[in-house]
Design a protein around this motif. Structure first.
Motif, short mmCIF file in Angstrom:
data_model
loop_
_atom_site.label_atom_id
_atom_site.label_comp_id
_atom_site.label_asym_id
_atom_site.label_seq_id
_atom_site.Cartn_x
_atom_site.Cartn_y
_atom_site.Cartn_z
N ALA A 271 32.31 27.60 43.60
CA ALA A 271 33.67 27.70 43.07
C ALA A 271 34.61 26.68 43.68
O ALA A 271 35.79 26.64 43.33
N TRP A 272 34.11 25.85 44.59
CA TRP A 272 34.95 24.89 45.31
C TRP A 272 34.78 23.48 44.75
O TRP A 272 33.67 23.05 44.44
N ARG A 297 39.85 25.75 44.66
CA ARG A 297 38.90 26.86 44.56
C ARG A 297 39.30 27.74 43.38
O ARG A 297 40.44 28.21 43.29
N THR A 298 38.35 27.98 42.46
CA THR A 298 38.64 28.73 41.24
C THR A 298 37.96 30.10 41.29
O THR A 298 36.75 30.20 41.55
N SER A 299 38.76 31.14 41.05
CA SER A 299 38.24 32.51 40.91
C SER A 299 38.16 32.82 39.42
O SER A 299 39.18 32.82 38.72
N VAL A 300 36.96 33.09 38.93
CA VAL A 300 36.73 33.37 37.52
C VAL A 300 36.94 34.86 37.25
O VAL A 300 36.45 35.71 37.99
N ASP A 308 41.26 32.74 34.70
CA ASP A 308 40.75 32.02 35.88
C ASP A 308 41.94 31.55 36.70
O ASP A 308 42.93 31.05 36.15
#
Length: 411
Positions: A271-272, A297-300, A308
């Motif tokens: 995710a980074w 950094r993405t949180s889905v 997202d």
């Protein structure tokens, strides 16, 4: 002190002559062309400034209309193609923002392991979000937007060669584009007039100096690596204070000859996204190094929704001290990217950039957009500036906080 000016001395006839010569085709090739695909966008835009102007004659609001058609055709089973993309804006207040530009008029020929592009085109280099240090081929169109993302078309001959070792790109740039800047009736400018026809050059060839650039890029596992070199006229002029025969002060852009070495890195790690850009530039009033590094950094599906959410952080460093364009000398950017994953493509990006040396110097932005129908889209951008330091870039824009709303039609 350094500032921004309108590039009014570009020679479209010379550019088009170059393109016409480069795009000379036989009658048989022309007959083999498929139908021309026509698309593009048009729209209306308004800016509203949240404070009264800092300098006389500046408006509180500013409206404009723009048109950016795009024509594309190909032949030889897609081996050859032409892209034509002009741009025009008519501004209610600032005559310097009323302008026309040939964003692209490019012939592309593709082979198995190489391709060539000849004409007027746009090229982007870089990985980071808050600033693009290595991106040097195209000149910035500063009358379009303060974020520096809009670029003028650049006449070029470009050869790209592909292999297992990566991609090597070479550029010959036979004509220089001066940076555009707001006029006296515009906002987002310093208090002293910038004389659009007063630019000075280190090279005797001025705008006809031939620049060169090379870039190598390759994917190595999770890494994207780019190395670049540029030799030619700087895209960031030094802004010199001068006076005319009536002892009236004005600002005069000076375009030096430079060499720039650049590196950009991107690593995808789950995710980074880890990002870096660094340059070393020699040839202006001072040689210097600059860099920007950070992550996203993405949180889905954050909080159990379909959204997202990306968190961004980047650190900016620049050795220059008294330069208008060196805004990221020791700064930290924090940002959020909110992607709705809806059918309308709704997305919001916001960021806050703090000067770590001066607590009262910062900037912030919000960029949002979404489709309304298959053809209509709205965009909203907001920018905020603060500084009490009279030698800081943002001091000249301290009263230029504004919201910009656009309604765009795509055809």
């Amino acid at each position: 002190m350094t500032v921004t000016v309108y590039a009014g001395r570009a020679n479209p006839v010379r550019r088009l002559s170059l393109v016409a010569a480069a795009l000379g085709f036989s009658a048989g090739a022309m007959a083999d062309m498929s139908d021309i695909d026509i698309s593009g966008s048009a729209g209306v835009e308004t800016r509203y400034f949240l404070q009264d102007a800092a300098y006389p004659g500046q408006p509180r609001s500013q409206a404009s209309v723009f048109l950016e058609p795009e024509m594309y055709t190909e032949w030889n089973d897609g081996i050859d193609s032409i892209l034509f993309k002009p741009f025009a804006r008519l501004d209610q207040e600032d005559e310097q923002r009323t302008h026309f530009d040939l964003r692209e008029l490019m012939w592309m020929h593709a082979a198995d392991n190489w391709e060539t592009r000849v004409g007027v085109s746009k090229v982007f280099w870089g990985q980071t979000e808050s600033i693009h240090l290595v991106d040097i081929i195209n000149q910035t169109d500063m009358v379009e937007n303060i974020d520096g993302e809009d670029k003028l078309g650049q006449p070029m001959i470009n050869l790209n060669v592909f292999g297992d070792w990566g991609t090597l790109s070479g550029f010959v740039l036979p004509y220089f584009r001066e940076r555009t800047f707001p006029g006296e009736d515009g906002r987002l400018r310093p208090p002293v007039e910038i004389r659009e026809n007063s630019a000075l050059y280190e090279s005797d060839d001025e705008q006809n100096h031939v620049d060169f650039a090379l870039r190598w890029q390759r994917s190595l596992g999770d890494w994207e690596i780019g190395l670049s070199y540029f030799d030619g006229t700087t895209r960031e002029p030094e802004l010199l204070q001068a006076t005319d025969g009536n002892s009236t002060p004005f600002i005069q852009p000076y375009y030096a000859q430079i060499e720039q070495y650049g590196v950009d890195l991107l690593k995808v790690q789950g995710a980074w996204l880890l990002k870096f850009e660094g340059i070393y530039r020699a040839g202006q009033s001072e040689d210097f190094a600059a860099a920007v590094a950070g992550f996203e950094r993405t949180s889905v599906g954050v909080f159990g929704t379909s959204y997202d959410l990306g968190v961004l952080m980047e650190y900016q460093y620049d050795e220059r001290e008294d330069n208008f364009f060196a805004t990221g000398q020791n700064d930290l950017m924090l940002g959020l990217r909110w992607v709705w994953n809806d059918i309308d493509g709704t997305e919001i990006l916001s960021g806050f950039i703090q000067d770590l040396d001066e607590s009262d110097t910062y900037s912030a932005f919000v960029e949002a957009s979404s489709r309304m129908t298959d053809n209509w889209r709205w965009k909203m951008d907001a920018y905020f500036f603060s500084s009490d330091q009279t030698d800081d870039t943002f001091y000249y824009m301290r009263r230029d906080d504004h919201v910009q709303v656009a309604l765009e039609y795509y055809f």
